[in-house]
Design a protein around this motif. Structure first.
Motif, short mmCIF file in Angstrom:
data_model
loop_
_atom_site.label_atom_id
_atom_site.label_comp_id
_atom_site.label_asym_id
_atom_site.label_seq_id
_atom_site.Cartn_x
_atom_site.Cartn_y
_atom_site.Cartn_z
N THR A 44 22.72 26.86 42.72
CA THR A 44 22.96 27.79 43.85
C THR A 44 24.11 28.31 43.94
OG1 THR A 44 23.35 25.86 44.99
CG2 THR A 44 21.16 26.30 45.13
N ALA A 45 24.31 29.51 44.54
CA ALA A 45 25.48 30.14 44.69
C ALA A 45 25.37 31.07 45.91
CB ALA A 45 25.58 30.98 43.56
N PRO A 46 26.54 31.19 46.53
CA PRO A 46 26.87 32.00 47.76
C PRO A 46 26.79 33.43 47.55
CG PRO A 46 28.66 31.01 47.38
CD PRO A 46 27.79 30.55 46.28
N CYS A 47 26.17 33.99 48.50
CA CYS A 47 26.43 35.65 48.42
C CYS A 47 27.82 36.04 49.28
CB CYS A 47 25.10 36.28 48.65
SG CYS A 47 23.70 35.69 48.07
N GLU A 48 28.41 36.93 48.39
CA GLU A 48 29.62 37.55 49.13
C GLU A 48 29.58 38.80 48.84
OE1 GLU A 48 33.16 35.71 47.87
OE2 GLU A 48 32.78 33.47 48.47
N ARG A 66 20.60 35.09 21.48
CA ARG A 66 19.39 36.37 21.78
C ARG A 66 18.52 35.93 22.95
NH1 ARG A 66 17.47 36.75 15.73
NH2 ARG A 66 17.86 34.47 16.07
N THR A 67 18.56 34.72 23.03
CA THR A 67 17.43 34.09 23.88
C THR A 67 18.07 33.93 25.46
OG1 THR A 67 17.67 31.87 23.38
CG2 THR A 67 16.15 33.12 21.95
N LEU A 68 19.37 34.16 25.58
CA LEU A 68 19.94 33.82 27.06
C LEU A 68 19.32 34.90 27.96
CD1 LEU A 68 21.89 31.61 27.76
CD2 LEU A 68 23.72 33.65 27.28
N ARG A 69 18.81 34.48 29.02
CA ARG A 69 18.12 35.21 30.14
C ARG A 69 18.53 34.62 31.40
NH1 ARG A 69 17.91 37.75 26.23
NH2 ARG A 69 16.19 38.83 25.01
N GLY A 70 18.77 35.48 32.38
CA GLY A 70 18.91 35.21 33.84
C GLY A 70 17.74 35.40 34.53
N GLU A 71 17.46 34.77 35.62
CA GLU A 71 16.55 34.93 36.65
C GLU A 71 16.84 34.43 38.04
OE1 GLU A 71 11.79 33.41 37.00
OE2 GLU A 71 12.95 32.43 35.37
N VAL A 72 16.34 35.17 39.07
CA VAL A 72 16.37 34.83 40.36
C VAL A 72 14.80 34.89 41.01
CG1 VAL A 72 17.26 36.84 41.07
CG2 VAL A 72 17.68 34.86 42.39
N ARG A 73 14.33 34.11 41.69
CA ARG A 73 12.92 34.15 42.13
C ARG A 73 12.87 34.53 43.76
NH1 ARG A 73 10.86 28.66 39.41
NH2 ARG A 73 11.34 29.03 37.20
N GLU A 74 13.86 34.63 44.42
CA GLU A 74 13.93 35.11 45.70
C GLU A 74 13.77 36.66 45.89
OE1 GLU A 74 16.52 33.02 44.53
OE2 GLU A 74 16.50 31.24 45.80
N GLN A 75 14.02 37.30 47.05
CA GLN A 75 14.10 38.62 47.23
C GLN A 75 15.41 39.22 46.87
OE1 GLN A 75 11.22 40.36 47.89
NE2 GLN A 75 10.22 38.41 48.06
N ALA A 76 15.78 38.94 45.65
CA ALA A 76 16.87 39.24 44.93
C ALA A 76 16.77 40.00 43.54
CB ALA A 76 18.07 38.16 45.23
N GLU A 77 17.93 40.32 43.03
CA GLU A 77 17.79 40.95 41.59
C GLU A 77 18.90 40.64 40.67
OE1 GLU A 77 17.11 45.38 39.55
OE2 GLU A 77 17.37 45.16 41.88
N LEU A 214 20.03 38.34 51.31
CA LEU A 214 20.26 36.77 51.20
C LEU A 214 21.64 36.16 51.52
CD1 LEU A 214 17.88 35.96 48.50
CD2 LEU A 214 17.21 35.75 51.13
N ALA A 215 21.68 34.94 52.16
CA ALA A 215 23.15 34.49 52.20
C ALA A 215 23.38 33.39 50.99
CB ALA A 215 23.17 33.89 53.60
N GLU A 216 22.28 33.07 50.53
CA GLU A 216 22.61 32.15 49.12
C GLU A 216 21.34 32.42 48.16
OE1 GLU A 216 23.92 27.78 49.30
OE2 GLU A 216 21.75 27.84 49.39
N ILE A 217 21.48 32.23 46.98
CA ILE A 217 20.62 32.33 46.01
C ILE A 217 20.19 31.31 45.23
CG2 ILE A 217 20.43 35.08 46.11
CD1 ILE A 217 21.99 33.17 43.21
#
Length: 539
Positions: A44-48, A66-77, A214-217
């Motif tokens: 988790t990380a706070p949003c600022e 080459r396989t390193l990927r980031g993802e977030v599942r909330e209403q974020a991007e 969002l305040a936190e993701i």
């Protein structure tokens, strides 16, 4: 390629605590392939000011970037992903630093004890020289008419006491040094499991997220890392409905997996999935190459070659002189599928095998007596069942049990859903079989004929030493010709009746009923007809 995802039905077990997506970026799930693994971490990380930066520390240096990927599942991007390679000298693993400190402490103790040993060795050497001097002095003093024997005795006793004490100290130091060296070996083994100390590096990754409202993701990062593998293992436990050697019953199939990993990071309380897929990073579609057909004339006689095709042989569990089956590759026949373990597991990065159950299924099965004397002149108890799982069973080791008692290992080859297979329950020592050759000859062509004949006749002598009547399924085979000029004929007049023939595979089987103490002969005869100008390999 068909992808089948299967969730097992074993009751959950407390094998590891679930990893919460905290600030450390704990490992959440792992997919293990045949030669690598895909690891997913979450934190988790706070949003600022509408943005969040989720940093993941201490990722393995060996991961494929080459396989390193980031993802977030909330209403974020996810709007960015940054990674870096960090030298271990800048931030050493705390566990490695602790081990290095412990090793230096032990080495200091070893040096101190080695110095004490050197001091004692020098003193013992001096004592040896003093003993020679004392002996020479005593030789001179003994000529005195009034020798002072009490003084000599006191001196000799003091000398021997001192020497014995120093020898004892030397032995104690040797014992202590051996113990210290064992401690050094233990620390070194633990040190190697961590991948070393000052020479190891690791990677970091930072997922940059547009939080919107969002305040936190909760961000996730995934990567593929080498050094992980798994192999299937199966247990088949048959429970008979009656006391006889053969008949129906229930088979309990336990599907398990042996997982090994030395990726450089421990998997602590993770969701584990096992995949038969074989990803090929950087693979490129092949291009056709020019195909040229050429040839030349060569006058050679045709040669008949008899080759034994691969057949599944039933081995007795625990037979002396036979090695156990080796785990095979993940051969899924092109139908890749994933097995999800029903509980969380913990697997250390030390390369040791960890077994875990995946699925347990009960199904109807039957035990019968089987003999294949061409391969092995023994009678086996064999449990026959169909694959009851909702997924194929890929090649692996299977352990056979009867009524909970272990009888031995064998090898299970790939079996599709519902496909029948057999598992050996070991030798039956009360039933004997002996195979003999009755005829093996070549017959020249008859008058006005250009065909010669190869005749082979075998006899199987079966004996029942059991208390009751038994039925044995006797399995034999005859050659199958793949050439129009060569014909194979089963000799009805030299083959025992009552058989079933599978002409496509050349399998010949008999149900042989034997009363207690009875002997029976079962014969098999066949002829190979081939042109006279053909040579026969090995004859």
């Amino acid at each position: 390629m068909l992808l089948l995802v299967v969730t097992a039905t074993v009751a959950p077990a407390a094998v590891g605590k679930p990893a919460s997506p905290g600030a450390t970026g704990a490992i959440e799930s792992v997919v293990v392939f045949a030669d690598r693994a895909r690891v997913t971490r979450a934190r988790t990380a706070p949003c600022e000011h509408g943005k969040a930066r989720a940093a993941f520390d201490r990722l393995p240096a060996s991961l494929d970037t080459r396989t390193l990927r980031g993802e977030v599942r909330e209403q974020a991007e996810v709007i960015g992903l940054a990674g870096d390679l960090v030298n271990e000298q800048e931030a050493a693993d705390p566990r490695a630093r602790t081990l290095e400190t412990e090793r230096r402490k032990i080495e200091t103790e070893i040096r101190a004890k080695e110095a004490s040993k050197a001091t004692i060795a020098a003193e013992l050497e001096d004592m040896g020289a003093y003993g020679e001097l004392f002996a020479a002095t005593l030789t001179e003093e003994i000529r005195n008419p009034r020798p002072n024997t009490p003084a000599w005795a006191r001196t000799l006793d003091a000398f021997q006491t001192r020497r014995a004490a120093r020898l004892g100290e030397q032995r104690q130091l040797d014992i202590a040094l051996r113990a210290h060296h064992l401690e050094i070996d233990k620390v070194d083994r633990q040190f190697r499991r961590l991948g070393g100390g000052g020479t190891r590096a690791y990677r970091t990754a930072t997922v940059i997220v547009d939080c919107r409202t969002l305040a936190e993701i909760t961000a996730r990062v995934s990567y593929v890392v080498p050094g992980a593998t798994w192999q299937p293992e199966y247990d088949v436990d048959f429970s008979a409905r009656s006391r006889g050697k053969t008949g129906p019953g229930t088979a309990r199939l336990t599907v398990g997996a042996v997982v090994r990993q030395s990726t450089g990071e421990d998997w602590d309380g993770v969701r584990l999935m096992l995949s038969t897929a074989k990803p090929k990073l950087g693979a490129e579609a092949p291009q056709p190459a020019p195909l040229i057909v050429d040839g030349y004339e060569q006058n050679r006689d045709r040669v008949l070659v008899q080759a034994q095709e691969r057949r599944d042989q039933i081995h007795a569990g625990g037979r002396a002189g036979q090695t156990g089956p080796q785990a095979a590759g993940l051969e899924d026949k092109g139908n890749a599928f994933v097995l999800s373990l029903p509980h969380r597991v913990t697997i250390a990065a030390d390369g040791r095998p960890v077994w875990s159950p995946v699925d347990v299924i009960e199904t109807q099965a039957t035990v019968k007596l089987v003999a294949t004397p061409k391969l092995d002149q023994h009678v086996y108890q064999v449990v026959v069942l169909k694959n009851p799982a909702a997924y194929p069973l890929i090649e692996g080791r299977v352990r056979g049990y009867r009524g909970g008692s272990y009888v031995g290992d064998s090898q299970l080859r790939y079996r599709g859903v519902g496909e029948p297979f057999e598992v050996s329950l070991g030798l039956d020592e009360e039933l004997k079989i002996e195979r003999k050759t009755l005829d093996d000859k070549d017959t020249n062509p008859a008058f006005l004929s250009s065909t010669k004949h190869m005749v082979s006749v075998f006899r199987n002598e079966l004996t029942n030493r059991a208390a009751g009547s038994e039925t044995i399924e006797l399995r034999e085979s005859i050659p199958v010709s793949k050439i129009d000029d060569v014909k194979v004929e089963l000799l009805g007049n030299r083959t025992t009746s009552g058989f079933q023939l599978d002409p496509a595979r050349g399998f010949v089987t008999w149900p042989v009923v034997l009363k207690s103490g009875e002997k029976k002969n079962v014969d098999l005869g066949y002829t190979i007809h081939l042109p006279d100008n053909w040579q026969v390999g090995g004859r």
